[in-house]
Design an enzyme around this catalytic site. Structure first.
Site, PDB file in Angstrom:
ATOM      1  N   ASP A  54       0.818   2.650   3.852  1.00 35.65           N
ATOM      2  CA  ASP A  54      -0.051   3.698   3.307  1.00 35.65           C
ATOM      3  C   ASP A  54       0.758   4.995   3.146  1.00 35.65           C
ATOM      4  O   ASP A  54       0.273   6.089   3.468  1.00 35.65           O
ATOM      5  CB  ASP A  54      -1.290   3.921   4.177  1.00 35.65           C
ATOM      6  CG  ASP A  54      -2.364   4.719   3.434  1.00 35.65           C
ATOM      7  OD1 ASP A  54      -2.158   5.044   2.257  1.00 35.65           O
ATOM      8  OD2 ASP A  54      -3.406   5.027   4.051  1.00 35.65           O
TER       9      ASP A  54
ATOM     10  N   ASP B 127      -8.547   2.757  -3.969  1.00 36.86           N
ATOM     11  CA  ASP B 127      -8.025   3.390  -2.751  1.00 36.86           C
ATOM     12  C   ASP B 127      -8.059   4.913  -2.821  1.00 36.86           C
ATOM     13  O   ASP B 127      -7.785   5.519  -3.855  1.00 36.86           O
ATOM     14  CB  ASP B 127      -6.594   2.944  -2.456  1.00 36.86           C
ATOM     15  CG  ASP B 127      -6.162   3.432  -1.082  1.00 36.86           C
ATOM     16  OD1 ASP B 127      -6.774   3.014  -0.096  1.00 36.86           O
ATOM     17  OD2 ASP B 127      -5.254   4.276  -1.011  1.00 36.86           O
TER      18      ASP B 127
ATOM     19  N   HIS C 142       1.600   5.081  -2.130  1.00 35.75           N
ATOM     20  CA  HIS C 142       1.197   6.080  -3.126  1.00 35.75           C
ATOM     21  C   HIS C 142       2.457   6.695  -3.724  1.00 35.75           C
ATOM     22  O   HIS C 142       3.202   7.388  -3.026  1.00 35.75           O
ATOM     23  CB  HIS C 142       0.344   7.170  -2.468  1.00 35.75           C
ATOM     24  CG  HIS C 142      -0.948   6.650  -1.932  1.00 35.75           C
ATOM     25  ND1 HIS C 142      -2.092   6.571  -2.697  1.00 35.75           N
ATOM     26  CD2 HIS C 142      -1.286   6.135  -0.721  1.00 35.75           C
ATOM     27  CE1 HIS C 142      -3.078   6.042  -1.970  1.00 35.75           C
ATOM     28  NE2 HIS C 142      -2.616   5.779  -0.776  1.00 35.75           N
TER      29      HIS C 142
ATOM     30  N   PHE D 134      -5.082  14.737   3.695  1.00 33.83           N
ATOM     31  CA  PHE D 134      -4.974  13.460   4.412  1.00 33.83           C
ATOM     32  C   PHE D 134      -3.754  12.693   3.897  1.00 33.83           C
ATOM     33  O   PHE D 134      -3.601  12.535   2.694  1.00 33.83           O
ATOM     34  CB  PHE D 134      -6.215  12.594   4.140  1.00 33.83           C
ATOM     35  CG  PHE D 134      -7.468  13.032   4.849  1.00 33.83           C
ATOM     36  CD1 PHE D 134      -7.663  12.718   6.179  1.00 33.83           C
ATOM     37  CD2 PHE D 134      -8.458  13.732   4.165  1.00 33.83           C
ATOM     38  CE1 PHE D 134      -8.837  13.087   6.834  1.00 33.83           C
ATOM     39  CE2 PHE D 134      -9.636  14.104   4.804  1.00 33.83           C
ATOM     40  CZ  PHE D 134      -9.819  13.787   6.154  1.00 33.83           C
TER      41      PHE D 134
ATOM     42  N   ASN E  30      -4.718   6.104  -7.248  1.00 30.68           N
ATOM     43  CA  ASN E  30      -5.293   7.458  -7.305  1.00 30.68           C
ATOM     44  C   ASN E  30      -4.317   8.388  -8.021  1.00 30.68           C
ATOM     45  O   ASN E  30      -3.618   9.190  -7.426  1.00 30.68           O
ATOM     46  CB  ASN E  30      -5.723   7.983  -5.926  1.00 30.68           C
ATOM     47  CG  ASN E  30      -4.690   7.795  -4.838  1.00 30.68           C
ATOM     48  OD1 ASN E  30      -3.702   7.084  -5.011  1.00 30.68           O
ATOM     49  ND2 ASN E  30      -4.888   8.455  -3.711  1.00 30.68           N
TER      50      ASN E  30
ATOM     51  N   HIS F 220       2.545  14.297   0.475  1.00 30.62           N
ATOM     52  CA  HIS F 220       1.954  15.521  -0.074  1.00 30.62           C
ATOM     53  C   HIS F 220       3.018  16.611   0.006  1.00 30.62           C
ATOM     54  O   HIS F 220       4.034  16.454   0.698  1.00 30.62           O
ATOM     55  CB  HIS F 220       0.733  15.948   0.751  1.00 30.62           C
ATOM     56  CG  HIS F 220      -0.419  14.998   0.658  1.00 30.62           C
ATOM     57  ND1 HIS F 220      -1.238  14.908  -0.439  1.00 30.62           N
ATOM     58  CD2 HIS F 220      -0.886  14.073   1.540  1.00 30.62           C
ATOM     59  CE1 HIS F 220      -2.161  13.981  -0.236  1.00 30.62           C
ATOM     60  NE2 HIS F 220      -1.964  13.460   0.959  1.00 30.62           N
TER      61      HIS F 220
ATOM     62  N   HIS G 126       0.832  -1.210   0.000  1.00 29.48           N
ATOM     63  CA  HIS G 126       0.000   0.000   0.000  1.00 29.48           C
ATOM     64  C   HIS G 126       0.865   1.259   0.000  1.00 29.48           C
ATOM     65  O   HIS G 126       1.186   1.819   1.043  1.00 29.48           O
ATOM     66  CB  HIS G 126      -0.925  -0.007   1.217  1.00 29.48           C
ATOM     67  CG  HIS G 126      -2.064   0.952   1.091  1.00 29.48           C
ATOM     68  ND1 HIS G 126      -3.356   0.623   1.406  1.00 29.48           N
ATOM     69  CD2 HIS G 126      -2.105   2.250   0.687  1.00 29.48           C
ATOM     70  CE1 HIS G 126      -4.146   1.663   1.192  1.00 29.48           C
ATOM     71  NE2 HIS G 126      -3.400   2.677   0.766  1.00 29.48           N
TER      72      HIS G 126
END
Ligand code: DOR
Length: 434
Positions: free
Chosen positions: A307, A155, A65, A325, A97, A311, A63
């Site tokens: 996860d 997700d 990103h 988030f 995403n 950002h 998991h």
């Protein structure tokens, strides 16, 4: 690029069966050729002297990103995979995403081409469940995408429409694909930014209730049972979800799940009004944290995933209410869990490796292992090195961690992916001899 052979001398090698002994490892053509005592560096082998360091099969994280394509101001496949290697990971699964959303062969190929060009470790992308990752409407062509995807996930959002989820699970069951669900019923989220608990009440902030997660876990478990699909619950954060999964497993439902280090180590008592403490699902109550730890200990929770959700600094600078988030995790996951659970004597090293390496590899068919003939995916840690977590040392472009300054043991010294050096600590570079 490394060429020829690589010899790892004198490390404490942790084998797949949990046994551990001092041995040398010879790597040839990207594979583990030999694990034995007193191997000599013949010919052109490069040599790392690992005296006292611990050698593991590379960690796996299902998991992550990586933000590219579409959001490379937050992270790129180059920076995200370097961060993963810095954390001891040799295999990761990237979440969909993205822009374009990997919902077709053509859109998936955009990401695959960047991976082929820039990744320093293995990356298996997820495809989305629904077109445009909308959570309703058309399901993607699971049959066509399945051989190229780690699994299917929307997700970032829950799949809103029960009928759509059922359709996805029926097709996934036929082709043996894993549906990895972000469980969140948006109708219950109420514009919340943190857990609907004491901190939210005291500070007059909108809360995200536990039910928004476990209601969808409950729905999906029933669907998975009906469809016979391989179902995986992402980032479990509530006591109720753990109990639902425990009961489903006891009935024989093909369900697995992950939680992340922050849910095991923190709860809403630890919150500060700082974007570094904001992620979705949110840090829950102390009772939830204890239930998650119990789930890790009794095997209800199968694996740890980070996860990792980077950002930009600006996006994380607006406190609990205004920040995006997501927090980073690849470079802190192993040391945090090793320190909290293994070093303290609450968990065996073998169990931690099951959670961070073997269980994810098995469930998502990622291969790998510490035995002769396997791909040389290896992580070397100095388990006795104590240090404070400093986000300015991260290789990730993201810096938001709630663990800033925390003292941990276990520093990644060397990561090898398919025989190539993906990360090497400067001090170890100096021991390299030819
Ligand atoms: O905190 C989160 N960040 N949770 C998610 O589900 C998505 C992720 C992101 O992509 O930033």
């Amino acid at each position: 690029m490394d060429s020829g052979r690589l010899l790892l001398k004198g490390g404490m090698v942790h084998m797949d069966d949990g046994s551990c002994r001092t041995a040398d490892i010879l790597i040839e053509d990207g594979r583990i050729a030999t694990i034995a005592d007193n191997l000599t560096a013949y010919g052109s082998a490069r040599l790392f002297d690992l005296g006292g360091l611990h050698v593991f099969c590379g960690l796996a994280d299902v998991h992550v990103h990586l933000r590219e394509p579409g959001f490379s101001y937050k992270e790129t496949i180059a920076s995200g995979t370097r961060a993963a290697a810095h954390g001891g990971f040799t295999t990761i699964c990237s979440m969909p995403n993205l822009d374009p959303v990997p919902d077709s062969m053509e859109n998936l190929a955009v990401q695959q081409n960047i991976i082929a060009r820039d990744a320093v470790i293995k990356v298996m992308p997820y495809a989305s469940i629904t077109h445009g990752r909308k959570g309703y409407g058309d399901v993607v062509d699971i049959e066509r995408l399945s051989p190229y995807a780690a699994g299917f996930s929307d997700d970032g959002c829950g799949v809103k429409d029960r009928t759509v989820m059922k359709q996805a699970m029926q097709t996934a069951a036929r082709c043996g694909a894993v549906i990895a669900a972000h469980c969140e019923d948006e109708s219950l989220v109420n514009g919340g930014c943190i857990h609907d608990g004491d901190y939210a009440r005291r500070n007059n902030l909108r809360g995200i209730c536990s039910e928004s997660e476990w209601r969808q876990v409950e729905r999906d478990i029933a669907l998975a049972e009906e469809c016979g699909c391989r179902y995986h619950v992402c980032h479990v954060s509530t006591a109720e979800s753990v109990e639902l999964i425990r009961r489903a497993k006891a009935r024989g439902v093909d369900v697995t799940c992950e939680t992340a280090p922050h849910y095991l180590l923190l709860c809403d008592d630890d919150l500060q009004d700082d974007g570094r403490f904001k992620m979705n699902p949110p840090l829950r109550s102390a009772r939830d944290r204890e239930a998650l730890v119990a789930g890790i200990m009794d095997g209800t929770i199968d694996m740890i995933a980070t996860d990792h959700a980077p950002h930009s600094a600006a996006e994380k600078s607006r406190g609990l209410e205004g920040s995006a988030f997501g927090i980073v995790g690849l470079e802190t996951s192993f040391p945090l869990l090793y320190t909290e659970f293994v070093r303290s004597g609450r968990m065996s090293m073998e169990r931690l490796m099951e959670l961070m390496c073997y269980a994810p590899r098995r469930r998502f068919s990622l291969g790998g292992g510490m035995r002769e003939g396997m791909a040389a995916d290896i992580a070397v840690f100095d388990l006795d090195r104590e240090y404070a977590i400093r986000s300015d040392e991260f290789l990730s472009a993201g810096r938001a961690t709630p663990f800033e300054g925390r003292k941990v043991f276990g520093r990644c010294m060397l990561t090898i992916s398919e025989g190539e050096t993906a990360y090497c600590d400067a001090t170890l570079l100096n021991t390299e001899t030819k």
